[in-house]
Enzyme design. Sequence first.
Site, PDB file in Angstrom:
ATOM      1  CE  LYS A 152      -6.022  -7.161   0.656  1.00 37.72           C
ATOM      2  NZ  LYS A 152      -6.254  -5.747   0.656  1.00 37.72           N
ATOM      3  CE1 TYR A 160      -3.511  -2.422  -0.132  1.00 38.64           C
ATOM      4  CE2 TYR A 160      -4.124  -1.854   2.104  1.00 38.64           C
ATOM      5  CZ  TYR A 160      -4.374  -2.540   0.932  1.00 38.64           C
ATOM      6  OH  TYR A 160      -5.476  -3.340   0.833  1.00 38.64           O
TER       7      TYR A 160
END
Length: 297
Positions: free
Chosen positions: A200, A166
């Site tokens: 992810k 992220y």
Amino acid sequence: MQKRASLNELGLSTGKKARLRRILFDHGLRNGTALFLPYDQGLEHGPRDFFANPKASDPAYIMKLAVAGEFNGVAIQIGLAEKFFWDYAGEIPLILKLNGKTDIPSDAAALSPVHASVEDAVRLGADAVGYTLYVGSPAQETDFAQYRQIRADAERLGMPLVVWAYPRGEAIEAKGGKDSFYAVDYAARVASELGADVVKVNFPHPAKRDNVKPPYEEIFSPQQAIDGVVRSANRTLVLVSGGSKAGDDTMYRKAEQAMDAGGLGLIFGRNVWQRGYDESLAFVDALKEILVQHPSE
Ligand SMILES: O=P(O)(O)OC[C@H]1O[C@](O)(COP(=O)(O)O)[C@@H](O)[C@@H]1O
């Protein structure tokens, strides 16, 4: 359509390969694609995420939903894993999330402290561990150091490592924001460089035509953006996150584009459980209709 790396191309140790095979071929559609249910939002965002469907504040409800929806796994923190996984151990894979933080302080120097170990994951019967890496945060150096220890432990114990890559922090905001193609693409590459087995990512926004600098001027469509991110991840398999609740058609489009790009699958949380139980299962069935068209070799 881009090709997904096969398990045999990932250079996995025996333990990692066995666990990933179990996740991808003994659960879900059993065709090498993945649909995971993340449920760490109570830590990351607080109870407000459960207001839309108060039943979802009960971890037992989510575990039941994950099993009924035949997900490839649930991603939860240690506290919930200790108390709620027991009933379903062996029925659905566990991704034990090893770090996490609240969103009470600002994200300017985001760092997600570690509060569980890979040994905990082994003890609980997990098939993978999850680690959030805030790429671009001023705290990146500390983050990389704690990540290094987790990666070493995961390697030693044969535990697949899923990195929530992220982008965060002021520098990222100044360069287009955490969901820009620049940021997500860079984060995917970082996860691959640092040895993640699976990464992810949030679905990247393509460049805005009025604010684009070389070499990003060619990335104008969502498909081009996600194709680029999967390429940057190379032999690290890619999962696309759901994000906050959006319209179903928007989510189906994201899912199709992610799978056409060669993504491994989807990890959708709020979009699944911020609605009634039967509706959640119907949404999951529709996602699976997309995944079934993208089997692995
Ligand atoms: O960092 P953000 O954007 O607040 O979101 C973090 C949350 O998103 C996830 O990565 C994915 O879940 P959602 O599908 O609900 O977005 C969770 O694991 C995590 O709690």
